[in-house]
Design an enzyme around this catalytic site. Structure first.
Site, PDB file in Angstrom:
ATOM      1  N   SER A  45      -9.700   1.794   3.049  1.00 44.38           N
ATOM      2  CA  SER A  45      -8.796   2.593   2.246  1.00 44.38           C
ATOM      3  C   SER A  45      -7.834   1.763   1.417  1.00 44.38           C
ATOM      4  O   SER A  45      -7.191   2.262   0.504  1.00 44.38           O
ATOM      5  CB  SER A  45      -8.004   3.523   3.152  1.00 44.38           C
ATOM      6  OG  SER A  45      -7.203   2.782   4.052  1.00 44.38           O
ATOM      7  N   LYS A  94       0.849  -1.197   0.000  1.00 45.36           N
ATOM      8  CA  LYS A  94       0.000   0.000   0.000  1.00 45.36           C
ATOM      9  C   LYS A  94       0.884   1.246   0.000  1.00 45.36           C
ATOM     10  O   LYS A  94       1.975   1.237   0.574  1.00 45.36           O
ATOM     11  CB  LYS A  94      -0.900  -0.054   1.243  1.00 45.36           C
ATOM     12  CG  LYS A  94      -2.020   0.970   1.294  1.00 45.36           C
ATOM     13  CD  LYS A  94      -2.920   0.666   2.488  1.00 45.36           C
ATOM     14  CE  LYS A  94      -3.980   1.729   2.705  1.00 45.36           C
ATOM     15  NZ  LYS A  94      -4.859   1.392   3.843  1.00 45.36           N
ATOM     16  N   SER A 126     -10.058  -1.023   7.018  1.00 44.69           N
ATOM     17  CA  SER A 126      -9.493  -0.721   5.700  1.00 44.69           C
ATOM     18  C   SER A 126      -8.828  -1.883   4.986  1.00 44.69           C
ATOM     19  O   SER A 126      -8.433  -1.747   3.838  1.00 44.69           O
ATOM     20  CB  SER A 126      -8.487   0.428   5.817  1.00 44.69           C
ATOM     21  OG  SER A 126      -9.158   1.628   6.057  1.00 44.69           O
TER      22      SER A 126
END
Length: 485
Positions: A155, A80, A179
């Site tokens: 996210s 990420k 997330s």
């Protein structure tokens, strides 16, 4: 060469270790796949193609010489965009970080590299991990591989989409309020939020330090166990990491779960839950019964306070953490300045997106004189009550089963208010507040879109989740990911 992208991380690892595949071929085919389909999905914001191919070549040379290699040797992995990687761009998908280049490796990234995984690139995310759609990224929209008109969740939307579209075999996400688990559910893949303190947060760009946790997203529970063996464990750079011994999570795969007690909290079956989601969860409970598990109704009475509690604590910590992005030391700096105050105000005004500004303002408000006791202190007390609820329930059950989200993935152009989006996290937030692990596993579909179930465990009880999740996968049967060719 056969379509390697259809394999799991564990299968690729076995083929490389037996000499049936070369790491370089796997990595090259991974980039071919990304070049072919990422234009449709938008999982990645940064690729390190030349570096990755070079690393794979060197790994093949070591294997040819008979040298010992790591347990993830040759497996293409994505991280990420909020995890620092030495020499690579890391932006947390925010304008304020500009083209910041990492000068060290986050501990989780370092451990992946030491295990000889090949880092492919950074995945798209909501700016500073604030959001549940990946639409607040400063880069581009990420789309759900099952239906490119829909959100992938957030996210860690890019991380989940990169697995669902079979671009990489493992992806690291971060989970502050759901997330990892929510996008895993929306994209029909497996995602684990580990116990707070199981995986080092060193090198993770902080959102809310008492809630953030790095975890893996993959195609199977087996791949999750494999990755957890690598990234878990103590770290001198993060004082919040537990020194508890890390078990071999792969030993809990393919185990009998007869007699396992599974708690079902009545508070999680609220009005407004999508009927299709509810049906999949109920069918999953029946599958666990067939496996010999005992289903027990339990109560988590403070669940209803989880969302307001979270949206006091998380923004308060974000307000403090994001104070370091000031236009002075690195990243974006406004040119529209005449004095030092202008530099701070304009750099932050121009550099942060709307959602990040909204949370900074909420956080600053609840921490300000006169409001600290009324909001932040009270939220911390309620957090303790939420944790106590879980402690009591885990005295009588091994794991808890809940929905991951009230709904399946919604359309990219749905105009949801911030409050409506915050309520999407209602089933995931409690695990972060209590610091316990949560696993999202694809369990079925509703109107063609995947639905995940969530298994929650006691602190440092990831092995119970892997045991239950692995058993569930066997009775659920094959799970086909969408074809995007």
């Amino acid at each position: 060469m056969e379509n390697l992208y259809k394999f799991t991380a564990s299968e690729i690892r076995n083929k490389i270790s037996k000499g049936e595949l070369k790491a370089e071929d796997v990595v090259r085919q991974t980039f071919e796949r990304i070049e072919k389909i990422d234009g449709k999905v938008g999982s990645f914001v940064y690729l390190r193609k030349e570096k990755a191919i070079e690393e794979a070549k060197k790994l093949d040379e070591r294997i040819a010489k008979g040298e010992k290699v790591g347990v993830l040797a040759g497996i293409p992995v994505a991280i990420k965009d909020n995890m620092v990687s030495n020499g690579d761009i890391t932006t947390a998908c925010s304008k304020i970080l500009g083209k910041y280049e990492g000068v060290y490796d986050a501990t989780a990234v370092k451990k992946l590299k030491e295990a000889d995984a090949i880092i492919i690139g950074a995945t798209n995310m909501d700016e500073f991990a604030m959001g549940s759609t990946t639409k607040t990224s400063t880069h581009h929209l990420t789309k759900n591989p099952w239906d490119i008109q829909k959100v992938p969740g957030g996210s860690s939307g890019g991380a989940a989409a990169s697995i669902a579209s079979q671009e990489v075999y493992l992806s690291l996400g971060s989970d502050t309020g759901g997330s990892i688990r929510q996008p895993a559910s929306f994209c029909g893949v497996v995602g684990l939020k580990p116990t707070y303190g199981r995986v080092s947060r060193y090198g993770l760009i902080a959102f809310a330090s008492s809630l953030d946790q790095i975890g893996p997203i993959a195609k199977s529970v087996e791949d999750i166990a494999l990755c957890m063996n690598v990234i878990s464990g103590e770290d001198d750079y993060d004082a919040t990491v537990s020194s508890k011994e890390v078990p071999d999570y792969t030993k809990y795969l393919n185990q009998d779960i007869k007699g396992m007690k599974i708690g079902v909290p009545k508070e999680y079956f609220i009005d407004g839950i999508n009927p299709g989601v509810k049906k999949v969860v109920e069918e999953s409970l029946e599958k666990f019964k067939k496996l010999g598990a005992e289903i027990v109704e339990v109560s988590l009475p403070h669940t209803k306070y989880a969302v307001p509690t979270y949206y006091v604590i998380a923004p308060a910590e974000a307000s403090s953490n994001l104070a370091r992005f000031d236009g002075v030391r690195y990243g974006y700096r406004s040119e529209n300045v005449e004095n030092i105050e202008d530099l701070y105000v304009n750099s932050r005004t121009e550099g942060f997106g709307d959602e990040v500004k909204r949370r900074i303002m909420i956080g600053t408000y609840v921490l300000s004189a006169g409001f600290y006791d009324a909001y932040f202190k009270k939220a911390q007390k309620v957090r303790a009550l939420i944790k106590e609820d879980f402690d009591k329930v885990f005295e009588n059950v091994d794991v808890i089963l809940t929905p991951v989200c009230p709904n399946t993935a919604f359309k990219l152009d749905d105009k949801k208010t911030p409050i409506e989006l915050y309520l999407e996290d209602i089933f995931t937030i409690s695990a972060n507040l209590a610091g316990i692990p949560g696993l999202s596993i694809p369990a079925g579909k509703s109107e063609g879109m995947p639905v995940g179930i969530q298994l929650l465990g006691k602190a440092f009880g990831e092995e119970e989740l892997i045991k239950a999740g692995s058993a569930f996968e066997k009775v659920r049967g094959e799970w086909e990911l969408p074809e995007l060719d």
